[in-house]
Scaffold this active site. Sequence first.
Site, short mmCIF file in Angstrom:
data_model
loop_
_atom_site.label_atom_id
_atom_site.label_comp_id
_atom_site.label_asym_id
_atom_site.label_seq_id
_atom_site.Cartn_x
_atom_site.Cartn_y
_atom_site.Cartn_z
N GLN A 35 -4.58 -1.68 9.84
CA GLN A 35 -4.91 -3.67 8.98
C GLN A 35 -5.00 -4.55 10.13
O GLN A 35 -4.94 -4.35 11.58
CB GLN A 35 -3.09 -3.45 8.76
CG GLN A 35 -2.63 -4.67 7.58
CD GLN A 35 -3.30 -4.94 6.49
OE1 GLN A 35 -3.56 -3.28 5.96
NE2 GLN A 35 -3.81 -5.28 6.17
N LYS A 44 0.98 -0.89 -0.17
CA LYS A 44 -0.02 -0.08 0.19
C LYS A 44 0.87 1.35 0.48
O LYS A 44 0.54 1.96 -0.41
CB LYS A 44 -0.94 -0.05 1.40
CG LYS A 44 -2.04 -1.25 0.85
CD LYS A 44 -2.71 -1.66 2.17
CE LYS A 44 -3.36 -2.49 1.94
NZ LYS A 44 -4.71 -2.86 3.29
N ASP A 91 -11.28 2.34 4.49
CA ASP A 91 -11.44 0.45 4.32
C ASP A 91 -12.83 0.55 3.71
O ASP A 91 -13.57 -0.90 3.42
CB ASP A 91 -10.90 -0.50 5.66
CG ASP A 91 -9.41 -0.63 5.16
OD1 ASP A 91 -9.04 -1.45 4.06
OD2 ASP A 91 -8.33 -1.60 5.96
#
Length: 294
Positions: free
Chosen positions: A97, A53, A120
């Site tokens: 994450q 990312k 997200d």
Amino acid sequence: MSHRLINGRDVAAQVTEALEDRLQALRAQDTNPGLAVVVVGDDPASHVYVRMKGKACERLGMLSRTHILPSTTSEDDLLDLIDALNADGEIHGILCQLPLPPHINERKVIERIDPRKDVDAFHPYNVGRMLIGDPLFLPATPAGVQRLLISHDIETRGKHVVVLGRSNIVGKPMASILMQKGEGGDATVTVAHSRSTDLPGLCRQADILIAAVGIPFFVKADMVKEGAVVIDVGTNRVDDPGSEKGYRLVGDVDFDNVKEKAAAISPSPGGVGPMTIAMLMENTVKAAEMTLRP
Ligand code: NAP
């Protein structure tokens, strides 16, 4: 049957390229999108994803900040970091994450992220917006699958899609996205999981089969209807003593056999994975744009 390969790398490159003009327009207004990625602990797969990312941001000239915290980090300290990132004007997208260590309440952390920075799209506000068909952001992996289908002219309208898996990250949002009205939607969706009965029979009814179970080679050729489209979301490590790393990545689909029956099939790696990163970049650009026209 000769199958068509659904190439995620090519489509991801197109998605990324299409961001260049939007980035230029943002920079003309003194705004450069910034993504903060928080990782707690030392799960090796998480660190690989976080690096990917960060690199994707750098390739686009976007600001990338990675916060690597020890697994002993307290929930309060993590929440304080999220608060600081919410208030940081240089940061437009925040993601934490998953999985988090067991002593940290994942829901609490996700709900602390400002929904307008929640690239997200895991915050319940964004999950709700997705479900009612008016999303701020769509979660990157299922949005990437939808974009792959659209870019390959694979019609979803009126088709029976079977989604294998019901996680909050892939299965549930995948079903929600494909049932919406409009392009890349209008599908009739079945969601199957570990409690479903006659899974092979269900799968054989699918015009489009999307596998997100996390079990290597789970989908066998006899579970696939002749001429179906098969999308493999799975990314699983299997031992491979002959390789440098000692493992290799494989999908949830027994690709070599299933491809003989499928009209089109996405490989893993090289299918959904690159799309996930590209859609995350798109979400971060959108988050930055939203700060200019709230
Ligand atoms: P997950 O949270 O473990 O969910 C797996 C789902 O599969 C669950 O709903 C589970 O059912 C179902 N399942 C497990 N065993 C089954 C069985 N024998 N029969 C039917 N259903 C079964 O996994 P996830 O986060 O959704 O991820 C799925 C896969 O996608 C993994 O390989 C992951 O690495 C990959 N992934 C890839 C990307 C990417 O960017 N390419 C992104 C995210 C995830 P229950 O709910 O009943 O337990």
